[in-house]
Scaffold this motif. Structure first.
Motif, short mmCIF file in Angstrom:
data_model
loop_
_atom_site.label_atom_id
_atom_site.label_comp_id
_atom_site.label_asym_id
_atom_site.label_seq_id
_atom_site.Cartn_x
_atom_site.Cartn_y
_atom_site.Cartn_z
N ALA A 1 -9.29 -37.16 -2.13
CA ALA A 1 -8.22 -37.23 -1.13
C ALA A 1 -8.59 -36.43 0.12
CB ALA A 1 -6.91 -36.72 -1.73
N ALA A 2 -9.19 -35.26 -0.08
CA ALA A 2 -9.59 -34.44 1.07
C ALA A 2 -10.70 -35.12 1.86
CB ALA A 2 -10.03 -33.06 0.60
N PHE A 3 -11.65 -35.76 1.17
CA PHE A 3 -12.71 -36.48 1.86
C PHE A 3 -12.13 -37.63 2.68
CE2 PHE A 3 -15.74 -39.95 2.19
CZ PHE A 3 -16.83 -39.31 2.77
N ASP A 4 -11.19 -38.38 2.11
CA ASP A 4 -10.57 -39.48 2.84
C ASP A 4 -9.85 -38.97 4.09
OD1 ASP A 4 -11.54 -41.23 0.96
OD2 ASP A 4 -9.61 -41.49 -0.07
N ALA A 5 -9.18 -37.83 3.96
CA ALA A 5 -8.51 -37.25 5.13
C ALA A 5 -9.53 -36.85 6.19
CB ALA A 5 -7.68 -36.05 4.70
N HIS A 6 -10.68 -36.33 5.75
CA HIS A 6 -11.75 -35.99 6.68
C HIS A 6 -12.27 -37.23 7.40
CE1 HIS A 6 -15.87 -34.75 7.89
NE2 HIS A 6 -15.30 -33.58 8.09
N GLN A 7 -12.37 -38.34 6.69
CA GLN A 7 -12.81 -39.59 7.30
C GLN A 7 -11.86 -40.07 8.39
OE1 GLN A 7 -16.09 -39.93 6.35
NE2 GLN A 7 -15.80 -42.07 5.82
N ARG A 8 -10.60 -39.67 8.29
CA ARG A 8 -9.59 -40.10 9.27
C ARG A 8 -9.39 -39.10 10.41
NH1 ARG A 8 -6.82 -41.51 4.11
NH2 ARG A 8 -6.66 -43.80 4.00
N ARG A 9 -10.22 -38.06 10.45
CA ARG A 9 -10.02 -37.01 11.46
C ARG A 9 -10.21 -37.57 12.87
NH1 ARG A 9 -15.01 -37.28 9.80
NH2 ARG A 9 -16.77 -36.69 11.15
N GLY A 10 -9.49 -36.99 13.79
CA GLY A 10 -9.68 -37.31 15.20
C GLY A 10 -9.46 -38.76 15.57
N GLY A 11 -8.64 -39.45 14.81
CA GLY A 11 -8.36 -40.84 15.13
C GLY A 11 -9.32 -41.85 14.54
#
Length: 269
Positions: free
Chosen positions: A166-176
């Protein structure tokens, strides 16, 4: 999985090339061939080409003659890509040229005369606006492979797997960036312009024979998760040590799910 300021680490791209080739959805090649012009040279744009791995895989699966235009923002990666020969299904060498630049500046005028637009591991590192730019510019078929979809399965499993995923997926969505939402966005972008869109699974299935790749992927996956959620740091070292030990012993398998997308103009989505 290290990303440099100019682009992606070429050693990482080389390490993953075999797994990428094994994962790509070959069942999209039939519809792709049907959508390409039956004669004359194929002009193929490879967006975010990196070291040219997609071209090395695809050129031999399409008829010749072919002319490849390799597009990337990193001149060093373009130099590596240009140094490799592309051989078509007819056994003839393809011609290659390179273009340096960001995809944000891509225009429909740039792609005039293109027979095919391609990209690998590309969509999930783009914004919605950049995907719209590609969809608007491409007046020809587009084959966009190996986009992450936010599903990872490790065996044996651990309770912490879901936290890091879940944290990796959130990182993938960083900055738009779209990360795991990219294929959905691309399907909408191409389909909204009248294209017929097909998607097929293209998972990495990593076992003992891919231990080096699995270990490097694990380091990058955990590192990105901790960057996104520093509260995971206290557990990360032990978790990663256990997983790397399992990997080295041949006891760990990983499925990293992706989707390949083919968009063909003039159909209905």
């Amino acid at each position: 999985m290290t990303e440099r300021s100019e682009g992606f680490d070429p050693d990482w791209l080389a390490l993953r090339e075999g797994a990428d080739a094994a994962a790509r959805a070959g069942e999209l090649l039939g519809p792709l061939r049907d959508a390409l012009p039956p004669d004359g040279p194929l002009v193929i744009w490879d967006l975010g080409c990196g070291t040219g791995a997609l071209g090395r895989w695809l050129a031999g699966r399409l008829r010749g003659p072919q002319h490849w235009i390799l597009h990337d923002r990193d001149p060093a990666l373009l130099d590596r890509a240009r140094a490799n020969a592309y051989v078509t299904a007819d056994g003839t060498p393809a011609t290659i040229e390179t273009r340096t630049g960001d995809l944000a500046g891509l225009r429909a005028a740039d792609l005039v005369g293109a027979s095919l637009v391609t990209g690998s591991a590309l969509l999930d590192v783009l914004t919605a606006a950049e995907i719209e730019t590609i969809a608007a510019a491409a007046g020809c078929p587009a084959l966009l492979t190996l986009s992450v979809v936010g599903r990872v399965r490790l065996s044996p499993s651990e309770p912490l797997d879901a936290e890091f995923a879940a944290a990796f997926d959130a990182h993938q969505r960083r900055g738009g960036l779209l990360g795991p939402d990219a294929v959905t966005a691309a399907t909408k972008a191409f389909g909204g312009r009248g294209a017929h869109v097909l998607t097929r699974p293209s998972p990495w299935r990593l076992g003992p024979g891919q231990a080096e790749l699995t270990a490097e992927w694990l380091r990058g996956w955990v590192g990105a998760a901790v960057e996104q959620r520093p509260d995971l740091a206290p557990a990360a070292d032990d978790y990663l040590s256990r997983r790397l030990a399992e990997c080295a012993a041949g006891r760990l398998t990983a499925e990293v799910h992706h989707l390949d997308l083919l968009a063909v103009p003039g159909g209905t989505s």
